[in-house]
Design an enzyme around this catalytic site. Structure first.
Site, PDB file in Angstrom:
ATOM      1  N   CYS A 122       0.566  -1.112   0.019  1.00 18.42           N
ATOM      2  CA  CYS A 122      -0.073   0.073   0.019  1.00 18.42           C
ATOM      3  C   CYS A 122       0.797   1.330  -0.028  1.00 18.42           C
ATOM      4  O   CYS A 122       0.363   2.265  -0.495  1.00 18.42           O
ATOM      5  CB  CYS A 122      -0.963   0.105   1.392  1.00 18.42           C
ATOM      6  SG  CYS A 122      -0.145   0.220   2.824  1.00 18.42           S
ATOM      7  N   CYS A 130      -3.549  -2.579  -0.945  1.00 21.92           N
ATOM      8  CA  CYS A 130      -2.586  -3.368  -0.185  1.00 21.92           C
ATOM      9  C   CYS A 130      -2.083  -4.501  -1.458  1.00 21.92           C
ATOM     10  O   CYS A 130      -1.306  -5.385  -0.958  1.00 21.92           O
ATOM     11  CB  CYS A 130      -2.949  -3.819   0.989  1.00 21.92           C
ATOM     12  SG  CYS A 130      -3.302  -2.741   2.331  1.00 21.92           S
ATOM     13  N   LYS A 195      -5.710  -8.146  11.830  1.00 22.99           N
ATOM     14  CA  LYS A 195      -5.460  -6.755  11.581  1.00 22.99           C
ATOM     15  C   LYS A 195      -6.787  -6.489  11.024  1.00 22.99           C
ATOM     16  O   LYS A 195      -7.488  -6.616  10.074  1.00 22.99           O
ATOM     17  CB  LYS A 195      -4.449  -6.556  10.258  1.00 22.99           C
ATOM     18  CG  LYS A 195      -4.392  -4.991   9.940  1.00 22.99           C
ATOM     19  CD  LYS A 195      -3.307  -4.711   9.091  1.00 22.99           C
ATOM     20  CE  LYS A 195      -3.288  -3.427   8.673  1.00 22.99           C
ATOM     21  NZ  LYS A 195      -2.307  -3.176   7.690  1.00 22.99           N
ATOM     22  N   ARG A 205      -1.678   6.777   7.628  1.00 22.23           N
ATOM     23  CA  ARG A 205      -1.725   6.873   6.121  1.00 22.23           C
ATOM     24  C   ARG A 205      -1.177   8.244   5.682  1.00 22.23           C
ATOM     25  O   ARG A 205      -0.904   8.530   4.711  1.00 22.23           O
ATOM     26  CB  ARG A 205      -3.263   6.666   5.817  1.00 22.23           C
ATOM     27  CG  ARG A 205      -3.470   5.259   6.220  1.00 22.23           C
ATOM     28  CD  ARG A 205      -5.018   4.921   5.617  1.00 22.23           C
ATOM     29  NE  ARG A 205      -5.031   3.474   5.911  1.00 22.23           N
ATOM     30  CZ  ARG A 205      -6.350   2.875   5.995  1.00 22.23           C
ATOM     31  NH1 ARG A 205      -7.292   3.456   5.691  1.00 22.23           N
ATOM     32  NH2 ARG A 205      -6.481   1.495   6.458  1.00 22.23           N
ATOM     33  N   ARG A 217     -10.522  -0.664   2.988  1.00 27.05           N
ATOM     34  CA  ARG A 217      -9.691  -1.879   2.855  1.00 27.05           C
ATOM     35  C   ARG A 217     -10.740  -2.824   3.767  1.00 27.05           C
ATOM     36  O   ARG A 217     -10.201  -3.756   4.156  1.00 27.05           O
ATOM     37  CB  ARG A 217      -8.557  -1.655   3.731  1.00 27.05           C
ATOM     38  CG  ARG A 217      -7.556  -0.637   3.508  1.00 27.05           C
ATOM     39  CD  ARG A 217      -6.112  -1.004   3.891  1.00 27.05           C
ATOM     40  NE  ARG A 217      -5.017   0.102   3.916  1.00 27.05           N
ATOM     41  CZ  ARG A 217      -4.765   0.831   2.956  1.00 27.05           C
ATOM     42  NH1 ARG A 217      -5.127   0.453   1.697  1.00 27.05           N
ATOM     43  NH2 ARG A 217      -3.948   1.797   3.216  1.00 27.05           N
ATOM     44  N   GLU A 233      -8.106 -16.541  11.739  1.00 28.32           N
ATOM     45  CA  GLU A 233      -6.904 -15.769  10.960  1.00 28.32           C
ATOM     46  C   GLU A 233      -5.525 -16.431  11.545  1.00 28.32           C
ATOM     47  O   GLU A 233      -4.748 -16.884  10.781  1.00 28.32           O
ATOM     48  CB  GLU A 233      -7.092 -14.500  11.205  1.00 28.32           C
ATOM     49  CG  GLU A 233      -7.808 -13.860  10.202  1.00 28.32           C
ATOM     50  CD  GLU A 233      -7.332 -13.718   8.744  1.00 28.32           C
ATOM     51  OE1 GLU A 233      -6.252 -14.384   8.401  1.00 28.32           O
ATOM     52  OE2 GLU A 233      -8.175 -13.160   7.714  1.00 28.32           O
ATOM     53  N   LYS A 248      -3.825  -6.089  15.714  1.00 32.88           N
ATOM     54  CA  LYS A 248      -3.872  -4.447  15.502  1.00 32.88           C
ATOM     55  C   LYS A 248      -5.332  -4.128  15.177  1.00 32.88           C
ATOM     56  O   LYS A 248      -5.868  -4.697  14.214  1.00 32.88           O
ATOM     57  CB  LYS A 248      -2.845  -4.491  14.256  1.00 32.88           C
ATOM     58  CG  LYS A 248      -2.671  -3.130  13.838  1.00 32.88           C
ATOM     59  CD  LYS A 248      -1.805  -3.112  12.594  1.00 32.88           C
ATOM     60  CE  LYS A 248      -1.610  -1.831  11.922  1.00 32.88           C
ATOM     61  NZ  LYS A 248      -1.056  -1.949  10.611  1.00 32.88           N
ATOM     62  N   TYR A 313       5.003   3.900  18.658  1.00 34.66           N
ATOM     63  CA  TYR A 313       5.531   5.104  18.619  1.00 34.66           C
ATOM     64  C   TYR A 313       5.943   5.778  19.907  1.00 34.66           C
ATOM     65  O   TYR A 313       6.684   6.687  19.985  1.00 34.66           O
ATOM     66  CB  TYR A 313       4.550   5.904  17.881  1.00 34.66           C
ATOM     67  CG  TYR A 313       3.949   5.364  16.669  1.00 34.66           C
ATOM     68  CD1 TYR A 313       4.831   5.573  15.515  1.00 34.66           C
ATOM     69  CD2 TYR A 313       2.926   4.576  16.609  1.00 34.66           C
ATOM     70  CE1 TYR A 313       4.496   4.633  14.208  1.00 34.66           C
ATOM     71  CE2 TYR A 313       2.412   4.125  15.213  1.00 34.66           C
ATOM     72  CZ  TYR A 313       3.021   4.033  14.364  1.00 34.66           C
ATOM     73  OH  TYR A 313       2.776   3.171  12.936  1.00 34.66           O
TER      74      TYR A 313
HETATM   75  C1  PBG Z   1       0.243  -1.164   5.822  1.00 35.19           C
HETATM   76  C2  PBG Z   1       0.442  -0.814   7.121  1.00 35.19           C
HETATM   77  C3  PBG Z   1      -0.715   0.066   7.940  1.00 35.19           C
HETATM   78  C4  PBG Z   1      -0.481   0.039   9.240  1.00 35.19           C
HETATM   79  C5  PBG Z   1       0.774  -0.597   9.526  1.00 35.19           C
HETATM   80  N1  PBG Z   1       1.102  -1.156   8.213  1.00 35.19           N
HETATM   81  C6  PBG Z   1      -1.987   0.969   7.405  1.00 35.19           C
HETATM   82  C7  PBG Z   1      -2.914   0.457   7.023  1.00 35.19           C
HETATM   83  O1  PBG Z   1      -3.435  -0.877   6.727  1.00 35.19           O
HETATM   84  O2  PBG Z   1      -3.563   1.289   6.489  1.00 35.19           O
HETATM   85  C8  PBG Z   1      -1.046   1.051  10.431  1.00 35.19           C
HETATM   86  C9  PBG Z   1      -0.089   1.314  11.361  1.00 35.19           C
HETATM   87  C10 PBG Z   1      -0.577   2.384  12.314  1.00 35.19           C
HETATM   88  O3  PBG Z   1      -1.508   2.842  12.123  1.00 35.19           O
HETATM   89  O4  PBG Z   1       0.479   2.868  13.021  1.00 35.19           O
HETATM   90  N2  PBG Z   1      -0.657  -2.051   5.236  1.00 35.19           N
END
Ligand code: PBG
Length: 326
Positions: A122, A130, A195, A205, A217, A233, A248, A313
């Site tokens: 992505c 993605c 996820k 993003r 998505r 999953e 996540k 972070y």
């Molecule tokens: C890529 C990805 C994303 C995140 C980690 N890898 C973004 C998404 O799926 O839109 C999000 C990480 C975050 O928000 O800190 N696919």
């Protein structure tokens, strides 16, 4: 035994006693710090919605990586921001792309810092989805080949952990097979297994410039309402060869973390995502909450839910605080 024989306050009265009976510990060894790398030289652009986080070129990225390592944080997870995007997301798997460049430079200067390579298209596709498109639909099976190739390219550059975040079906098996075939049977996979299609990813993003140009998505990431599906999953990813699995986002998904940990008994990572970070930073900047206390409360809560590893972070800030309090 009931009151007054039992008084739970007895063990809460002294800080030293509280320290002794604390059930959950947060320690720097469990943290992974996400970093964004872009082309150029001397680039260090703060991400407006993520104060303290930057998009950096390889040279400035190396300086921050040295700081991360110096704080005792054992690992970083890398995201690439390419100059040019195309429908195929070519830079995701280009041997001289931004991620392999960053990994090689890092392994030369800081060989002991673990490098997790996020694998997804992505950040590199012009449409922001993605995977590779067939019409307006992400073509799952075609995408697998490119994810597998990207994984091999990152492993060859020196990545210590491959972390696919795309949510295509069958990607863990495809990546495992490709890594083994290319001579990397000992490179572990941490699958972003559960996820969710989450509004918490908004600031990321902006950081990665990876907002989908049309649609969303929800056709590949999970419905936030589902728990059984998360277990399916995880189960598939484990069968396909995942060494660790990820949940996540983290904050609103403690129940998912707990169920995954209890049922699979393998290392579980939780991603404390961008929106979770930004909300705390924003509220703190308004003076509405105590930033450090809330950060530690959230990270401890993620550990208590069952996460072994936290991608956050806040890793540097938490590492500093943990060192100061030890
Ligand atoms: C890529 C990805 C994303 C995140 C980690 N890898 C973004 C998404 O799926 O839109 C999000 C990480 C975050 O928000 O800190 N696919």
């Amino acid at each position: 035994m009931t009151f007054p024989n039992t008084r739970l306050r007895r063990l809460r009265r002294l800080a030293t006693l509280r320290d002794m009976v604390r059930e959950t510990r947060l320690c720097v060894d469990q943290l992974v710090y996400p970093m964004f790398v872009c082309h150029g030289e001397g680039v260090r652009t703060e991400i407006p919605s993520m104060p303290g986080c930057y998009r950096q070129s390889v040279d400035t990225f190396l300086e921050e990586a040295a700081e991360v390592s110096g704080l005792g944080v054992p690992a970083i997870i890398l995201f690439g921001v390419p100059d040019k995007k195309d429908p195929q997301g070519s830079e995701a798997y280009a041997p001289d792309g931004i991620i392999p460049q960053a990994i090689r430079a890092l392994k030369e200067s800081l060989p002991d810092l673990l490098v997790w390579a996020d694998v997804c298209l992505c950040e590199y596709t012009s449409h922001g989805h993605c995977g590779i498109l067939d019409g307006e639909e992400v073509d799952n099976d075609q995408t697998l080949d490119w994810l597998a190739l990207a994984s091999v390219v990152y492993a060859r550059a020196g990545a210590d952990v491959i972390a696919p975040s795309d949510m295509m079906d069958g990607r863990v098996g495809a990546i495992r097979k490709a890594l083994d075939g290319a001579g990397y049977p000992l490179t572990p996979i941490c699958a972003y297994s559960a996820k969710y299609a989450s509004a918490f990813y908004g600031p990321f993003r902006e950081a990665a410039e990876s907002t989908p140009q049309f649609g969303d998505r929800k056709g590949y990431q999970m419905d936030p309402a589902n728990l059984n599906e998360a277990l399916r999953e995880v189960s598939l990813d484990v069968e396909e060869g995942a060494d660790m699995v990820m949940v996540k986002p983290a904050m609103a998904y403690g129940d998912v973390i707990r169920r995954v940990k209890d049922e699979f008994r393998l290392p579980v990572a939780a991603y404390n995502v961008s929106g979770e970070y930004s909300m705390i930073k924003a509220a703190a900047s308004m003076g509405w909450i105590d930033e450090e206390r809330l950060m530690m409360e959230v990270l401890t809560g993620i550990r208590r839910a069952g996460a072994d590893i936290i991608i956050t972070y806040f890793a540097k800030q938490a590492a500093r605080l943990l060192a100061a309090n030890s």
